[in-house]
Design a protein around this motif. Structure first.
Motif, PDB file in Angstrom:
ATOM      1  N   HIS A  10      13.547  -0.116  24.707  1.00 53.21           N
ATOM      2  CA  HIS A  10      14.308   0.732  25.635  1.00 53.21           C
ATOM      3  C   HIS A  10      14.408   0.019  26.982  1.00 53.21           C
ATOM      4  O   HIS A  10      13.416  -0.102  27.711  1.00 53.21           O
ATOM      5  CB  HIS A  10      13.612   2.090  25.807  1.00 53.21           C
ATOM      6  CG  HIS A  10      14.419   3.096  26.587  1.00 53.21           C
ATOM      7  ND1 HIS A  10      14.304   4.464  26.395  1.00 53.21           N
ATOM      8  CD2 HIS A  10      15.355   2.946  27.551  1.00 53.21           C
ATOM      9  CE1 HIS A  10      15.117   5.107  27.212  1.00 53.21           C
ATOM     10  NE2 HIS A  10      15.767   4.202  27.932  1.00 53.21           N
ATOM     11  N   HIS A  12      17.654  -1.357  30.188  1.00 47.75           N
ATOM     12  CA  HIS A  12      19.040  -1.259  30.667  1.00 47.75           C
ATOM     13  C   HIS A  12      19.491  -2.525  31.376  1.00 47.75           C
ATOM     14  O   HIS A  12      18.698  -3.212  32.014  1.00 47.75           O
ATOM     15  CB  HIS A  12      19.168  -0.075  31.634  1.00 47.75           C
ATOM     16  CG  HIS A  12      18.887   1.231  30.969  1.00 47.75           C
ATOM     17  ND1 HIS A  12      19.857   1.961  30.332  1.00 47.75           N
ATOM     18  CD2 HIS A  12      17.727   1.905  30.786  1.00 47.75           C
ATOM     19  CE1 HIS A  12      19.310   3.050  29.802  1.00 47.75           C
ATOM     20  NE2 HIS A  12      18.013   3.041  30.061  1.00 47.75           N
ATOM     21  N   HIS A  42      23.015   3.028  28.561  1.00 46.92           N
ATOM     22  CA  HIS A  42      23.544   4.379  28.418  1.00 46.92           C
ATOM     23  C   HIS A  42      24.970   4.329  27.861  1.00 46.92           C
ATOM     24  O   HIS A  42      25.879   3.743  28.489  1.00 46.92           O
ATOM     25  CB  HIS A  42      23.612   5.083  29.778  1.00 46.92           C
ATOM     26  CG  HIS A  42      22.309   5.272  30.479  1.00 46.92           C
ATOM     27  ND1 HIS A  42      21.394   6.232  30.112  1.00 46.92           N
ATOM     28  CD2 HIS A  42      21.754   4.640  31.550  1.00 46.92           C
ATOM     29  CE1 HIS A  42      20.345   6.176  30.931  1.00 46.92           C
ATOM     30  NE2 HIS A  42      20.537   5.216  31.809  1.00 46.92           N
ATOM     31  N   GLU A  67      21.457   4.090  24.364  1.00 47.03           N
ATOM     32  CA  GLU A  67      20.850   5.378  24.750  1.00 47.03           C
ATOM     33  C   GLU A  67      21.980   6.370  24.961  1.00 47.03           C
ATOM     34  O   GLU A  67      22.752   6.240  25.910  1.00 47.03           O
ATOM     35  CB  GLU A  67      20.013   5.224  26.033  1.00 47.03           C
ATOM     36  CG  GLU A  67      19.316   6.529  26.426  1.00 47.03           C
ATOM     37  CD  GLU A  67      18.385   6.408  27.640  1.00 47.03           C
ATOM     38  OE1 GLU A  67      18.498   5.407  28.390  1.00 47.03           O
ATOM     39  OE2 GLU A  67      17.554   7.312  27.840  1.00 47.03           O
ATOM     40  N   ASP A 251      11.977   1.532  29.393  1.00 44.35           N
ATOM     41  CA  ASP A 251      13.065   2.113  30.189  1.00 44.35           C
ATOM     42  C   ASP A 251      13.272   1.293  31.470  1.00 44.35           C
ATOM     43  O   ASP A 251      13.604   1.848  32.522  1.00 44.35           O
ATOM     44  CB  ASP A 251      12.807   3.588  30.495  1.00 44.35           C
ATOM     45  CG  ASP A 251      14.093   4.377  30.711  1.00 44.35           C
ATOM     46  OD1 ASP A 251      15.189   3.776  30.644  1.00 44.35           O
ATOM     47  OD2 ASP A 251      13.994   5.597  30.952  1.00 44.35           O
ATOM     48  N   HIS A 253      14.874  -0.706  34.312  1.00 47.75           N
ATOM     49  CA  HIS A 253      16.208  -0.773  34.937  1.00 47.75           C
ATOM     50  C   HIS A 253      16.322  -1.956  35.901  1.00 47.75           C
ATOM     51  O   HIS A 253      17.429  -2.352  36.268  1.00 47.75           O
ATOM     52  CB  HIS A 253      16.515   0.504  35.721  1.00 47.75           C
ATOM     53  CG  HIS A 253      16.919   1.685  34.881  1.00 47.75           C
ATOM     54  ND1 HIS A 253      16.044   2.362  34.059  1.00 47.75           N
ATOM     55  CD2 HIS A 253      18.114   2.322  34.737  1.00 47.75           C
ATOM     56  CE1 HIS A 253      16.687   3.357  33.453  1.00 47.75           C
ATOM     57  NE2 HIS A 253      17.952   3.355  33.844  1.00 47.75           N
TER      58      HIS A 253
HETATM   59 MN    MN Z   1      16.878   4.730  29.668  1.00 48.32          MN
END
Ligand code: MN
Ligand code: AMP
Ligand code: MN
Ligand code: MN
Length: 281
Positions: A10, A12, A42, A67, A251, A253
Motif C-alpha cells: 500500500h 502512493h 487512489h 486503492e 500507506d 505518500h
Molecule cells: Mn492509501
C-alpha cells in the motif's frame, strides 16, 4: 530478489496524492529494503507500468495495485485491489467513473472555501495535483499549508476537509458491490485498507466485514502504517475470526507526510495467512 522478504502492499505516487513519481517510489522502496511492492494509487492505475519497469531494474517483485474509494452505509471506505490484470476493460471503466466525480467534488470544495472567505483554493489545490483527474483532499491540505494557514497537512484535517468542518462536501463514491466486481473480474484480490481509520463502531465494522466476505473480499490490512500496535492486534483477531488473509502496507505518500516510511513496518502476526500467498509471491 533481496532477502529478507519485506512486503509493502500500500503506497502512493504522483499519479494520485503521493509526492514521488512511480519510479521514485519504487527506488525508495528498494533502497529501504522492500522486496515485494504494490503501488496502490487512489482510483488510478496509470503508474503501474513505470513502477513495474523500475522494479524489474532493481530486482524487486512488483504487484499491480489500486486503492478504490467506495461508500458503504454513507461511510467512505477504501479497498485495495491487488494482482489484477491492468488492461481489464471493466476495471478501467469503473476507475474512470470514480475519477470523474473528483473534479466536480473539488470545485464544490473550492466554493465552500470561498464562502468562508478563502478564495482560489480549487486552483491552488489543482497546482499540487500531479494528475489533475485525481484531485484529492491531500492536495487541498498542501495548498492550505502553502498559504500559511497551517504548518502541516495533518493539522489541516483537524480543522477542515472532514465531516462537519469547512471544505468537506458529501460525495458519491463507488458501491462495495461494484468495486469488488471490478477487482474480481480483473482477476485480483480485494483487501480492506487501514480498517482502523473509519468512523465506524465495532458492530458496524463486523457487519461490513461480513458483507465484504460474503461478496468475495479475501483480506484486510492488519499491519498498516496508520495502525497502532493495539489496532494491529485487534484486526489480527478479526482476520482470524472471519478467516481473512492479512495484508501489510505503509500507506506511504512521501517522506514528509507519512505515518511510516517504506520498508519500516512491523511484521504480520505469525499465525496469520499473508495475502501474498494468494498472489504467487
Ligand atoms: Mn492509501
Ligand atoms: P480523498 O480521497 O480526496 O477523500 O482524500 C483522502 C486522502 O487525504 C487520504 O488518502 C490521505 O492522503 C489524506 N488524508 C485524509 N485524512 C488525513 C489526515 N487526517 N491526515 C493526513 N492526510 C489525510
Ligand atoms: Mn491519499
Ligand atoms: Mn486510504
Amino acid at each position: 530478489m533481496s532477502f529478507p522478504r519485506n512486503f509493502d502492499f500500500h503506497c502512493h505516487s504522483t499519479v494520485s496524492d503521493g509526492l514521488l513519481p512511480p519510479a521514485d517510489v519504487v527506488a525508495r522502496a528498494a533502497a529501504r529494503g522492500v522486496s515485494h511492492l504494490a503501488l496502490t494509487d487512489h482510483d488510478d492505475i496509470d503508474g503501474l507500468a513505470a513502477a513495474r519497469q523500475a522494479a524489474a531494474e532493481l530486482d524487486l517483485v512488483f504487484v499491480n495495485g489500486v486503492e478504490i474509494s467506495i461508500e458503504w452505509e454513507n461511510h467512505p471506505i477504501h479497498l485495495v485491489g491487488l494482482g489484477f490484470d491492468a488492461q481489464y476493460p471493466a476495471l478501467l471503466a469503473g476507475l474512470a467513473a470514480v475519477r470523474s466525480g473528483r473534479v466536480e467534488r473539488a470545485r464544490r470544495m473550492g466554493e465552500a472555501f470561498a464562502a468562508i472567505g478563502i478564495p482560489g483554493v480549487f486552483e491552488g489545490a489543482m497546482r499540487h495535483a500531479g494528475n489533475p483527474l485525481l484531485i484529492s483532499r491531500a492536495h487541498f491540505a498542501r495548498h492550505l499549508v502553502e498559504i500559511g494557514l497551517f504548518k502541516e497537512p495533518r493539522q489541516v484535517f483537524e480543522h477542515y476537509l472532514v465531516p462537519g468542518k469547512p471544505g468537506y462536501v458529501e460525495h458519491r463514491w463507488a458501491s462495495l458491490a461494484d468495486a469488488l466486481d471490478w477487482i474480481h473480474a480483473a482477476g485480483g484480490v480485494a483487501v480492506l485498507a487501514h480498517p482502523a481509520r473509519y468512523k465506524i463502531g465495532s458492530a458496524q465494522m463486523r457487519r461490513f466485514l461480513s458483507e465484504f466476505k460474503a461478496r468475495g473480499g479475501q483480506a484486510i490490512e492488519v499491519v498498516s502504517g496508520s495502525h497502532t500496535a493495539d489496532q494491529v492486534l485487534h484486526y489480527a483477531r478479526l482476520a482470524r475470526h472471519f478467516g481473512f488473509y492479512a495484508s501489510r502496507g505503509s500507506d506511504f505518500h512521501g517522506a514528509e507526510e507519512s505515518y511510516v516510511d517504506l520498508g519500516a513496518l512491523p511484521p504480520l502476526p505469525e499465525d496469520l495467512l499473508p495475502v501474498w500467498r494468494l498472489l504467487d509471491c
